[in-house]
Design an enzyme around this catalytic site. Sequence first.
Site, mmCIF file in Angstrom:
data_model
loop_
_atom_site.group_PDB
_atom_site.id
_atom_site.type_symbol
_atom_site.label_atom_id
_atom_site.label_comp_id
_atom_site.label_asym_id
_atom_site.label_seq_id
_atom_site.Cartn_x
_atom_site.Cartn_y
_atom_site.Cartn_z
ATOM 1 N N ASP A 479 -5.427 117.690 20.405
ATOM 2 C CA ASP A 479 -5.349 118.123 21.802
ATOM 3 C C ASP A 479 -3.889 118.228 22.257
ATOM 4 O OD1 ASP A 479 -6.250 118.763 24.321
ATOM 5 O OD2 ASP A 479 -7.412 116.931 24.622
ATOM 6 N N ASP A 549 -12.434 123.839 28.521
ATOM 7 C CA ASP A 549 -12.995 122.607 29.083
ATOM 8 C C ASP A 549 -14.147 122.922 30.016
ATOM 9 O OD1 ASP A 549 -11.602 120.667 27.831
ATOM 10 O OD2 ASP A 549 -10.148 120.325 29.419
HETATM 11 C C1 DGJ Z 1 -8.772 117.814 27.211
HETATM 12 C C2 DGJ Z 1 -9.801 118.324 26.269
HETATM 13 O O1 DGJ Z 1 -9.959 119.690 26.396
HETATM 14 C C3 DGJ Z 1 -11.103 117.576 26.502
HETATM 15 O O2 DGJ Z 1 -12.105 118.108 25.708
HETATM 16 C C4 DGJ Z 1 -10.866 116.126 26.217
HETATM 17 O O3 DGJ Z 1 -10.558 115.958 24.860
HETATM 18 C C5 DGJ Z 1 -9.748 115.607 27.085
HETATM 19 N N1 DGJ Z 1 -8.568 116.402 26.989
HETATM 20 C C6 DGJ Z 1 -9.425 114.185 26.727
HETATM 21 O O4 DGJ Z 1 -8.339 113.717 27.375
#
Ligand code: DGJ
Length: 729
Positions: A479, A549
């Site tokens: 990430d 997300d």
């Molecule tokens: C952003 C990601 O896109 C989410 O899926 C998740 O992993 C969060 N960060 C966790 O902090």
Amino acid sequence: MGITYNEADRVFHLQAGDTSYAMQIYKDGYLAHLYWGKKVNKINPEELIIKRERPSFSANPDINDKTFSLDTLPQEYPAYGNTDFRSPAYQIQLENGATITDLRYESHKIFKGKAKLQGLPATYVENDDEAETLEIALVDELIGLKAVLSYTVFKNFNAITRNVRFINDGKQNLKLLRGLSMSVDFIRNDFDFMHLFGSWARERHIVRETLRPGIQYIDSKRGASSHEHNPFIALLSRDCTEENGEAYGFSLVYSGNFLAQAEVNMYKTTRISMGINPFDFSWLLEPGETFQTPEVVMVYSDRGIGKMSRTYHKLYRTRLCRGKFRDSIRPILVNNWEATYFDFNADKIENIAKVAKELGIELFVLDDGWFGHRNDDTSSLGDWIADKNKLPDGLDNLANRIHDLGLQFGLWFEPEMVSPDSDLYRAHPDWCLHVPNRSRSTARTQLVLDLSREDVCEYIIDAVSDILRTVKVDYVKWDMNRNMTEIGSALLPATRQRETAHRYMLGLYKVMDTITNSFPNILFEGCSGGGGRFDPGMLYYMPQIWTSDDTDAVERLKIQYGTSIVYPASTMGAHVSAIPNHQVHRNTSLKMRGDVAMSGNFGYELDLTKLTENEKEDVKKQISQYKSLRKIIQFGDMYRILSPFGGNETAWIYVSENKEEAFAAYFRVLDQPNAPIRRLKLKGLDPNRYYVIDGKSGVYGGDELMYIGIAIPQLNGDFKSVVWRIKAK
Ligand code: DGJ
């Protein structure tokens, strides 16, 4: 396929798939662009460069030839300052402050295959017969500058890749102020300009607008390719649809700051340029040094946007993505992020995993919050040591418990970041991007590590590798949750500070290359707050990316449809989440959530222990349905049928390469009173074959399904979907 050079008229003719691209060494060594489009056998350059005297406001390099100006010459890699008034492909400052350079043809070579790009991701060949490469060296003899323009044509794709290598063969320092990867001039402007625009949780919405006089551009100054603009643009003939008309695609294999622009000048020509964003960039080239630009993948389609997308899909799936997972079906996962956020312990995780196993899920992914003392987003990034409070028996113990259930185990990292509240930051406050005496802006209470530094890269490689060596991990979610500010490096001299953002990308690519190569059996999924770095550069290291997300089924229609303009389904993570949806608070049916998520790498992102028995039965069916379909979806050809940007309905179909199997999906967002009866005309099937459809008696001709269409059943209520599984008889 092939590249030829005709000495008599000094014409290079490149043929890729059924595309031709031609250039000429013009006059005293200018590299002129002649043609790019449907394949032709022969090029007559005198028909393509029409000499004409223009008003005095287009100047002439040669006092004896008023018909010649670089302002009107279609070019391959133009400069500014010596008669071309359009945007240049490059600009270099000499020690005397001047920025006039003059690159002319010196030599060229043609070879089989494709060379690797030093330190950068790029498409590749597995066998030298798959492609041919032309390298043209242009030189400015006065200062000893060389620019090597590289063009690769693929035998099986209508794709041409371009990149440039600058070499300082002179004696003085040169400062590269602008060094784009490509430029191409069209002697027409009757195009539309298409790009993919968005924000966090609303990535890659399709924008198509009329190409106007002046400059239209998209860019990123965020230190990542970004949620806002994807590093992709296309020129479309005005009549271009999914199936018809001409489409010219430009896709940059790079994950950092970029520029992609179209310029229509007073002579109604169109110049496309693409590469690293010159804004806040410069690169010092000392004598003997080289600078390599990233690669642009240019795709031509004479049959609409659909064919352009399918070319990108197959090229990126098979000759950009790498490693053991490139060609293997991807596991169905459950991720605990939306199920627990930071609030979990080993038992809670194991309970979710137990249900996951019962339902047929194959991989459990432990998301953010397993390390340091991270109970919210204010701490611990950089301290990649398991949290003893949440996991008293250790991370390896949890991984073993998950494996004992018969599931694979996946783990989240955000390696490029550091929390001010972390041991790492306390020990190395100069390891983040920053500028002396200025504040260090945080986002999500975190700072960006300075990956332009080797010591920082080594730290990341060691910290991540230590976990991957000691814990049985089958999958990593990588990430990255903020963009860059105060971009500066404590180690670079003043003259090189503007190199920081690109040096960061080179460091990142090196880190990713080292880690993914050291752990070839781990499936890596990229992520940047969802799709904030969904770009070809990332796909070279990680064959799949968390698309967004936003897990709402309705929002996902536009996100996944827009993403599919360039990227194949095998690269898109897509999960079923709980309702009301956490991002938009909408309630959609489990069926629609499942049908949307099935058009990618399928998974769940909710607390499975909270499902009712009925829901569990439905989820079990979704999972077994996806298992039987995923090969077609992940590796088939995609045809878009109805666009969510056009209204209330969306439809697409995936067809296996041999046209024996297909999976079609139709989605309707809102119900309508007294709705008209609708048929869906499928695409991509074999018109001469017969097909059967799951759940329907009868045999259907491929022609019938495509030209007459399939009846859409009556659907009552909002947020409905229908899917069809189709098999050749
Ligand atoms: C952003 C990601 O896109 C989410 O899926 C998740 O992993 C969060 N960060 C966790 O902090």
